[in-house]
Motif scaffolding. Structure first.
Motif, PDB file in Angstrom:
ATOM      1  N   UNK A  37       0.833  -1.194   0.000  1.00  0.00           N
ATOM      2  CA  UNK A  37       0.000   0.000   0.000  1.00  0.00           C
ATOM      3  C   UNK A  37       0.869   1.245   0.000  1.00  0.00           C
ATOM      4  N   UNK A  38       0.204   2.405   0.041  1.00  0.00           N
ATOM      5  CA  UNK A  38       0.934   3.679  -0.025  1.00  0.00           C
ATOM      6  C   UNK A  38       0.688   4.551   1.203  1.00  0.00           C
ATOM      7  N   UNK A  39       0.275   3.915   2.303  1.00  0.00           N
ATOM      8  CA  UNK A  39      -0.035   4.687   3.506  1.00  0.00           C
ATOM      9  C   UNK A  39       1.198   5.061   4.311  1.00  0.00           C
ATOM     10  N   UNK A  40       2.304   4.350   4.069  1.00  0.00           N
ATOM     11  CA  UNK A  40       3.528   4.693   4.792  1.00  0.00           C
ATOM     12  C   UNK A  40       4.671   4.867   3.800  1.00  0.00           C
ATOM     13  N   UNK A  41       5.898   4.813   4.267  1.00  0.00           N
ATOM     14  CA  UNK A  41       7.041   5.123   3.405  1.00  0.00           C
ATOM     15  C   UNK A  41       7.748   3.922   2.828  1.00  0.00           C
ATOM     16  N   UNK A  42       7.147   2.723   2.919  1.00  0.00           N
ATOM     17  CA  UNK A  42       7.852   1.521   2.486  1.00  0.00           C
ATOM     18  C   UNK A  42       8.192   1.549   0.997  1.00  0.00           C
ATOM     19  N   UNK A  43       7.207   1.920   0.164  1.00  0.00           N
ATOM     20  CA  UNK A  43       7.451   1.967  -1.279  1.00  0.00           C
ATOM     21  C   UNK A  43       8.478   3.040  -1.613  1.00  0.00           C
ATOM     22  N   UNK A  44       8.360   4.186  -0.972  1.00  0.00           N
ATOM     23  CA  UNK A  44       9.317   5.270  -1.211  1.00  0.00           C
ATOM     24  C   UNK A  44      10.727   4.850  -0.829  1.00  0.00           C
ATOM     25  N   UNK A  45      10.866   4.057   0.235  1.00  0.00           N
ATOM     26  CA  UNK A  45      12.182   3.576   0.629  1.00  0.00           C
ATOM     27  C   UNK A  45      12.777   2.687  -0.460  1.00  0.00           C
ATOM     28  N   UNK A  46      11.954   1.825  -1.056  1.00  0.00           N
ATOM     29  CA  UNK A  46      12.434   0.979  -2.154  1.00  0.00           C
ATOM     30  C   UNK A  46      12.863   1.826  -3.340  1.00  0.00           C
ATOM     31  N   UNK A  47      12.064   2.833  -3.664  1.00  0.00           N
ATOM     32  CA  UNK A  47      12.411   3.721  -4.768  1.00  0.00           C
ATOM     33  C   UNK A  47      13.708   4.471  -4.472  1.00  0.00           C
ATOM     34  N   UNK A  48      13.880   4.879  -3.212  1.00  0.00           N
ATOM     35  CA  UNK A  48      15.102   5.577  -2.822  1.00  0.00           C
ATOM     36  C   UNK A  48      16.330   4.708  -2.957  1.00  0.00           C
ATOM     37  N   UNK A  49      16.211   3.440  -2.601  1.00  0.00           N
ATOM     38  CA  UNK A  49      17.320   2.508  -2.769  1.00  0.00           C
ATOM     39  C   UNK A  49      17.691   2.397  -4.245  1.00  0.00           C
ATOM     40  N   UNK A  50      16.688   2.309  -5.111  1.00  0.00           N
ATOM     41  CA  UNK A  50      16.951   2.195  -6.545  1.00  0.00           C
ATOM     42  C   UNK A  50      17.684   3.422  -7.077  1.00  0.00           C
ATOM     43  N   UNK A  51      17.210   4.601  -6.682  1.00  0.00           N
ATOM     44  CA  UNK A  51      17.855   5.840  -7.137  1.00  0.00           C
ATOM     45  C   UNK A  51      19.252   5.965  -6.549  1.00  0.00           C
ATOM     46  N   UNK A  52      19.442   5.420  -5.342  1.00  0.00           N
ATOM     47  CA  UNK A  52      20.774   5.430  -4.745  1.00  0.00           C
ATOM     48  C   UNK A  52      21.758   4.579  -5.519  1.00  0.00           C
ATOM     49  N   UNK A  53      21.269   3.522  -6.150  1.00  0.00           N
ATOM     50  CA  UNK A  53      22.125   2.694  -6.998  1.00  0.00           C
ATOM     51  C   UNK A  53      22.519   3.458  -8.249  1.00  0.00           C
TER      52      UNK A  53
END
Length: 305
Positions: A37-53
């Motif tokens: 879901x999109x109620x917390x930051x879990x998806x954003x954290x995954x996206x951040x890891x990808x952009x960090x790569x």
């Protein structure tokens, strides 16, 4: 600057731009699917890891609204979507009720050249059938894990899957560097395959058209060609849950919803050319208490006039 120097400078600029273009082309799309879901930051954290790569990586969302723990629906949504993405696309699917346990973390390469990063828990059942398996590798978590995450056991989506998927999509690693090749088959969810015998077709209800409550089967038009269905033909439809009858009724096979009056049942081919059932301007699922999953089966018979 003399003419020769200008030519050299122009050539160097051209080589740089060409190299940059080839590098950009080497990056593949990264597509994320979860039950977070999109109620917390879990998806954003995954996206951040990808952009960090790789800051230039292209990250897309398939869906993050898979019902919690529903591995079967995750499998279906991948099968529904992946064929429309180009070869080389990397899918990360995290529906992982066994997170932190001994289930394997894998990357599957299909015969079509797509990659799927996921726990080996049945998520790849339908992809394996539709796109074929070229090779499967188990993720080596000693090398393909987000730095500093070794003490975390409950967010493999961020620490292992998004990180590995991003490295693969960005070209930081190649498929062989994911980890050792697996020689055993992936875990598969059993379900009723579609088939036709005489004037009767059988199959399962893999998914709902959830927004409208339409019921989708896995009985494809190709499978049904032997019945020679034409608009206006009548069908006898029976639906079962774990073998227990839930629905039985007659409905016409038509091209689209407006071919029957409001509230009336109909059979039609959905966007994937699979036989489906609906109530015009209403929810077939809600009205008839019919839902989806491998425990649901369907029997359809063409009624001779």
């Amino acid at each position: 600057m003399n003419r020769a120097s200008k030519r050299i400078a122009t050539l160097l600029v051209f080589v740089f731009l060409l190299s940059f273009s080839l590098l950009a082309e080497a990056k593949s799309p990264l597509v994320l699917q979860t039950d977070f879901g999109l109620k917390d930051g879990a998806v954003s954290a995954m996206q951040g890891v990808a952009v960090g790569v790789d800051p230039d990586i292209r990250v897309f969302n398939l869906t993050h609204e898979i019902p919690a723990y529903n591995i079967w629906e995750a499998s279906y949504r991948l099968m529904q979507t992946a064929p429309y993405w180009p070869a080389g696309t990397v899918f990360v699917s995290v529906v992982d009720p066994g997170v932190g346990t001994e289930r394997k973390s894998i990357v599957l390469k299909t015969q079509t050249g797509h990659y799927f990063v996921t726990p080996d828990n049945g998520t790849l059942t339908l992809i394996a059938e539709k796109m074929g398996i070229a090779e499967v590798r188990q993720i080596d978590e000693n090398t393909n894990r987000l730095s500093g995450s070794n003490e975390s056991y409950t967010f493999f989506g961020r620490d292992v899957y998004a990180y590995t998927g991003a490295r693969l999509a960005a070209g930081v690693i190649d498929f062989e560097q994911v980890g050792p090749r697996l020689l055993t088959d992936i875990i598969r969810i059993p379900y009723q395959k579609s088939a036709v015998k005489g004037s009767t077709a059988i199959g399962t209800i893999p998914i709902l058209d959830i927004q409208y409550g339409n019921v989708w089967t896995n009985i494809n038009k190709t499978t049904l060609d032997s019945l020679q269905l034409r608009p206006g033909d009548m069908l006898q439809v029976e639906i079962f849950n774990q073998g227990k009858a839930v629905y039985k009724g007659k409905m016409p096979f038509v091209n689209t919803f407006g071919d029957v009056p409001d509230g009336k049942p109909l059979a039609y081919y959905n966007s994937l050319m699979d036989l489906s059932f609906a109530l015009n301007m209403d929810s077939f699922s809600s009205v008839n208490k019919v839902f989806s999953g491998p425990e649901w089966s369907v029997k359809v018979e063409k009624i001779n006039r």
